[in-house]
Design an enzyme around this catalytic site. Structure first.
Site, short mmCIF file in Angstrom:
data_model
loop_
_atom_site.label_atom_id
_atom_site.label_comp_id
_atom_site.label_asym_id
_atom_site.label_seq_id
_atom_site.Cartn_x
_atom_site.Cartn_y
_atom_site.Cartn_z
N ASP A 98 0.78 -1.23 -0.10
CA ASP A 98 -0.12 -0.02 0.18
C ASP A 98 0.89 1.12 0.08
OD1 ASP A 98 0.77 -0.44 2.72
OD2 ASP A 98 -1.00 -0.34 3.49
N ASP A 101 7.01 4.06 3.53
CA ASP A 101 7.34 4.90 4.32
C ASP A 101 8.99 5.03 4.77
OD1 ASP A 101 6.99 7.18 6.30
OD2 ASP A 101 5.86 5.77 7.66
N PHE A 150 -0.22 11.38 7.39
CA PHE A 150 -0.83 10.08 7.86
C PHE A 150 -2.17 9.98 7.03
CE2 PHE A 150 -2.63 6.36 9.70
CZ PHE A 150 -1.33 5.66 9.73
#
Ligand code: IMP
Ligand code: MG
Length: 180
Positions: A98, A101, A150
């Site tokens: 997905d 980071d 986020f």
């Protein structure tokens, strides 16, 4: 929805980009033995759409890892929660994730998978947050590069919530500030 500060990527943008990724991947794997390897659970919605945009035969398998508790940044420790079902030796692996980071999750996984001697390993991510990278990983295919905020929706969660939103949205900081 009140918990979402703003929509970052709407349904049309997601669908359009997933289609483009599917076309590119189909071209690159025209000769391959492609195994889509989804990382549970965040990638499932992306994988379901991407698989249908790929026009060469694909197999699918899934692996589950965990690096987040209920927070919004990595604990720095990655754990394997569920392994693949089948062998991967000699196969063309495309890891479907997905979001990248820090890069810790993907670098850990690639290391494990490499030792099982697939023919090739590549990575497709829907989202890339390059500002927070700690491991030197560049995905082979990237849907969107996004700022360090986020996000939830289209598979991505905060504390297991919001995965089913059809768009990617920035989570209101008030939601996680209440918890942390
Ligand atoms: P990394 O190991 O730091 O690269 O983190 C990758 C994992 O962290 C992803 O698979 C997601 O589960 C989670 N993650 C990172 N950023 C976000 C975000 O903005 N929203 C939801 N999950 C995220
Ligand atoms: Mg994840």
């Amino acid at each position: 929805m009140a918990d979402i500060q703003r929509v970052l990527l709407d349904e049309n943008q997601l669908a359009q980009r997933v289609k483009e990724l599917g076309t590119e991947i189909s071209r690159d794997y025209a000769e391959g033995d492609l195994l889509l390897l989804g990382i549970l659970k965040g990638s499932v919605i992306f994988l379901a759409d991407l698989a249908r945009a790929i026009h060469v035969p694909v197999d699918m398998d899934f692996i589950a890892v965990s690096s987040y508790g209920a927070g919004t940044s990595t604990t720095g420790q990655v754990r394997l929660l569920k392994d693949l079902e089948g062998p991967i030796a000699g196969r063309d692996l495309l890891i479907v994730e997905d979001i990248i980071d820090s890069g810790l999750t993907l670098s850990y996984l690639i290391e494990i998978l490499q030792s099982r001697e697939p023919r090739s390993i590549k990575v497709v991510v829907l989202l890339d947050k390059p500002e927070r990278r700690r491991e030197k990983i560049v995905p082979d295919y990237t849907g969107f590069t996004i700022p360090d905020e986020f996000v939830v929706g289209y598979g991505l969660d905060y504390a297991e919530q919001y995965r089913s939103l059809p768009y990617v949205g920035v989570l209101s900081p008030s939601v996680y500030q209440e918890q942390e």
